[in-house]
Design a protein around this motif. Structure first.
Motif, mmCIF file in Angstrom:
data_model
loop_
_atom_site.group_PDB
_atom_site.id
_atom_site.type_symbol
_atom_site.label_atom_id
_atom_site.label_comp_id
_atom_site.label_asym_id
_atom_site.label_seq_id
_atom_site.Cartn_x
_atom_site.Cartn_y
_atom_site.Cartn_z
ATOM 1 N N LYS A 24 0.849 -1.188 0.000
ATOM 2 C CA LYS A 24 0.000 0.000 0.000
ATOM 3 C C LYS A 24 0.886 1.240 0.000
ATOM 4 C CE LYS A 24 -3.774 2.324 2.508
ATOM 5 N NZ LYS A 24 -4.702 2.251 3.680
ATOM 6 N N ILE A 25 0.589 2.163 -0.904
ATOM 7 C CA ILE A 25 1.341 3.416 -0.994
ATOM 8 C C ILE A 25 0.355 4.565 -0.859
ATOM 9 C CG2 ILE A 25 2.930 4.808 -2.356
ATOM 10 C CD1 ILE A 25 3.648 2.239 -3.910
ATOM 11 N N ARG A 26 0.586 5.431 0.113
ATOM 12 C CA ARG A 26 -0.271 6.593 0.345
ATOM 13 C C ARG A 26 0.479 7.841 -0.120
ATOM 14 N NH1 ARG A 26 0.660 6.885 5.153
ATOM 15 N NH2 ARG A 26 2.008 5.066 5.265
ATOM 16 N N SER A 27 0.403 8.135 -1.404
ATOM 17 C CA SER A 27 1.126 9.278 -1.948
ATOM 18 C C SER A 27 0.280 10.539 -1.845
ATOM 19 C CB SER A 27 1.497 9.020 -3.405
ATOM 20 O OG SER A 27 0.385 9.252 -4.240
ATOM 21 N N ASP A 28 0.877 11.684 -2.191
ATOM 22 C CA ASP A 28 0.122 12.929 -2.230
ATOM 23 C C ASP A 28 -0.913 12.894 -3.347
ATOM 24 O OD1 ASP A 28 1.682 13.856 -0.157
ATOM 25 O OD2 ASP A 28 3.073 14.938 -1.468
ATOM 26 N N PHE A 29 -0.664 12.058 -4.350
ATOM 27 C CA PHE A 29 -1.514 12.002 -5.533
ATOM 28 C C PHE A 29 -2.652 11.010 -5.395
ATOM 29 C CE2 PHE A 29 -2.198 9.745 -9.630
ATOM 30 C CZ PHE A 29 -2.834 10.771 -10.331
ATOM 31 N N ALA A 30 -2.385 9.865 -4.773
ATOM 32 C CA ALA A 30 -3.384 8.803 -4.748
ATOM 33 C C ALA A 30 -2.994 7.736 -3.729
ATOM 34 C CB ALA A 30 -3.511 8.160 -6.128
ATOM 35 N N HIS A 69 -11.829 0.515 1.564
ATOM 36 C CA HIS A 69 -12.423 1.081 0.345
ATOM 37 C C HIS A 69 -11.802 2.444 0.003
ATOM 38 C CE1 HIS A 69 -15.304 -2.168 0.181
ATOM 39 N NE2 HIS A 69 -15.608 -1.948 1.440
ATOM 40 N N ASP A 70 -10.474 2.475 0.034
ATOM 41 C CA ASP A 70 -9.745 3.728 -0.177
ATOM 42 C C ASP A 70 -8.811 3.688 -1.382
ATOM 43 O OD1 ASP A 70 -7.981 1.886 0.916
ATOM 44 O OD2 ASP A 70 -7.067 3.298 2.324
ATOM 45 N N ALA A 71 -8.898 2.649 -2.197
ATOM 46 C CA ALA A 71 -7.950 2.495 -3.307
ATOM 47 C C ALA A 71 -8.330 3.381 -4.488
ATOM 48 C CB ALA A 71 -7.891 1.045 -3.757
ATOM 49 N N ASP A 72 -7.409 4.231 -4.896
ATOM 50 C CA ASP A 72 -7.568 4.951 -6.166
ATOM 51 C C ASP A 72 -7.095 4.080 -7.319
ATOM 52 O OD1 ASP A 72 -8.527 7.581 -5.176
ATOM 53 O OD2 ASP A 72 -6.599 7.564 -4.127
ATOM 54 N N TYR A 73 -6.058 3.285 -7.046
ATOM 55 C CA TYR A 73 -5.527 2.354 -8.047
ATOM 56 C C TYR A 73 -5.235 1.022 -7.373
ATOM 57 C CZ TYR A 73 -4.579 6.539 -10.831
ATOM 58 O OH TYR A 73 -4.693 7.717 -11.522
ATOM 59 N N VAL A 74 -5.517 -0.057 -8.085
ATOM 60 C CA VAL A 74 -5.101 -1.399 -7.674
ATOM 61 C C VAL A 74 -4.316 -2.000 -8.827
ATOM 62 C CG1 VAL A 74 -5.815 -3.709 -6.997
ATOM 63 C CG2 VAL A 74 -7.105 -1.723 -6.177
ATOM 64 N N THR A 124 -12.216 3.583 -8.406
ATOM 65 C CA THR A 124 -10.946 2.858 -8.486
ATOM 66 C C THR A 124 -10.625 2.450 -9.919
ATOM 67 O OG1 THR A 124 -11.270 1.951 -6.256
ATOM 68 C CG2 THR A 124 -9.698 0.805 -7.683
ATOM 69 N N ILE A 125 -9.347 2.508 -10.269
ATOM 70 C CA ILE A 125 -8.844 1.954 -11.531
ATOM 71 C C ILE A 125 -8.023 0.712 -11.201
ATOM 72 C CG2 ILE A 125 -7.317 2.331 -13.511
ATOM 73 C CD1 ILE A 125 -8.051 5.304 -13.370
ATOM 74 N N ILE A 126 -8.393 -0.409 -11.806
ATOM 75 C CA ILE A 126 -7.645 -1.661 -11.642
ATOM 76 C C ILE A 126 -6.757 -1.861 -12.865
ATOM 77 C CG2 ILE A 126 -7.806 -4.181 -11.502
ATOM 78 C CD1 ILE A 126 -10.395 -3.861 -9.954
ATOM 79 N N VAL A 127 -5.500 -2.191 -12.623
ATOM 80 C CA VAL A 127 -4.523 -2.418 -13.691
ATOM 81 C C VAL A 127 -4.005 -3.846 -13.569
ATOM 82 C CG1 VAL A 127 -2.384 -1.600 -14.753
ATOM 83 C CG2 VAL A 127 -3.874 0.021 -13.537
ATOM 84 N N CYS A 128 -3.974 -4.567 -14.692
ATOM 85 C CA CYS A 128 -3.547 -5.965 -14.657
ATOM 86 C C CYS A 128 -2.927 -6.352 -15.999
ATOM 87 C CB CYS A 128 -4.729 -6.880 -14.348
ATOM 88 S SG CYS A 128 -5.987 -6.923 -15.638
ATOM 89 N N PRO A 129 -2.166 -7.439 -16.029
ATOM 90 C CA PRO A 129 -1.657 -7.947 -17.308
ATOM 91 C C PRO A 129 -2.811 -8.305 -18.248
ATOM 92 C CG PRO A 129 -0.493 -8.949 -15.474
ATOM 93 C CD PRO A 129 -1.654 -8.217 -14.887
ATOM 94 N N TYR A 130 -2.599 -8.078 -19.528
ATOM 95 C CA TYR A 130 -3.694 -8.225 -20.479
ATOM 96 C C TYR A 130 -4.216 -9.653 -20.567
ATOM 97 C CZ TYR A 130 -0.809 -10.330 -24.198
ATOM 98 O OH TYR A 130 -0.030 -11.182 -24.931
ATOM 99 N N LYS A 131 -3.373 -10.639 -20.273
ATOM 100 C CA LYS A 131 -3.826 -12.027 -20.364
ATOM 101 C C LYS A 131 -4.767 -12.427 -19.230
ATOM 102 C CE LYS A 131 -0.217 -14.045 -23.248
ATOM 103 N NZ LYS A 131 0.827 -15.095 -23.382
ATOM 104 N N MET A 132 -4.879 -11.575 -18.201
ATOM 105 C CA MET A 132 -5.840 -11.874 -17.142
ATOM 106 C C MET A 132 -6.969 -10.846 -17.114
ATOM 107 S SD MET A 132 -3.735 -10.899 -13.642
ATOM 108 C CE MET A 132 -5.249 -10.950 -12.687
#
Length: 214
Positions: free
Chosen positions: A14-20, A34-39, A62-70
């Motif tokens: 978990k990273i709590r940056s100034d941005f997100a 329920h605080d994720a801006d990005y996963v 939230t924006i979820i990012v994952c490898p395209y094959k999944m």
């Protein structure tokens, strides 16, 4: 920036940056924040892609990012989040002003994470720092070329680099700080972090961040 990075357990970050607020491979999450801006998900193994844990942190923006094959697996969240972004190795992306680079994550001599699976680690640019989250990887030619300020690397062995190989990578890429992951729970021992630190050369700062092992 180091005080804004937590390794919750294993490879759950978990990273709590100034941005997100950013999570990578959320696993064994204790609270429903329920605080994720990005996963960000590195690959589809159960200890990295855990739908029940993802549901504890996502919200409708939230924006979820994952490898395209999944991507098809991740689509189960499409009605619960803002967007699902599929990525490929060795690419650059901009997600609502968050700069992201992907790094291939694979084993060179083990069968668990084949290169053909096209799983990834991530470099995130947050608060002016380049943060490398390696995912489940061995010591690869691509990892040796990473440019970063902070590196989070697996040290537990079995499925990834062990502590000494991970230290070898850190001594090559020379970040300001290195944080060990992927040890003390499913694989590896808490003492592996000491071995890692003992083999990392100055002036790199080694910081242990794991909050719990179970």
């Amino acid at each position: 920036m180091l005080d804004k990075i937590d390794v919750l357990t294993h490879s759950s970050i978990k990273i709590r940056s100034d941005f997100a607020t950013v999570y990578v491979d959320p696993f064994n999450i204790k609270e429903e924040a329920h605080d994720a801006d990005y996963v960000f998900v590195t690959h589809d193994h159960y200890d990295h892609f855990s739908p029940k844990d993802i549901r504890k942190i996502i919200k409708d923006t939230t924006i979820i990012v994952c490898p395209y094959k999944m991507f098809e697996d991740a689509r189960e969240f499409e009605r619960e989040v803002k967007e699902i972004v599929a990525v490929k190795p060795s690419e650059s992306y901009e997600l609502d002003s968050l700069e992201v680079e992907t790094v291939p994550a694979y084993n060179t001599i083990k069968p668990f994470h084949p290169k053909r699976a096209e799983w990834v680690g991530y470099i995130l640019k947050l608060d002016g720092k380049r943060i490398y989250i390696a995912g489940d990887t061995g010591l690869t030619k691509e990892s040796k070329t990473v440019k970063c300020d902070i590196a989070l690397v697996p040290i537990g062995g079995t499925y990834t680099m062990d502590a000494k190989r991970a230290a070898e990578l850190i001594n090559i890429i020379k970040p300001e700080a290195a944080i060990p992951t992927h040890y003390g729970a499913i694989v590896g021992k808490p003492a592996d972090a000491k071995t890692f630190a003992a083999n990392v050369q100055a002036p790199v700062q080694v910081v242990e961040k794991i909050q719990y092992y179970k």
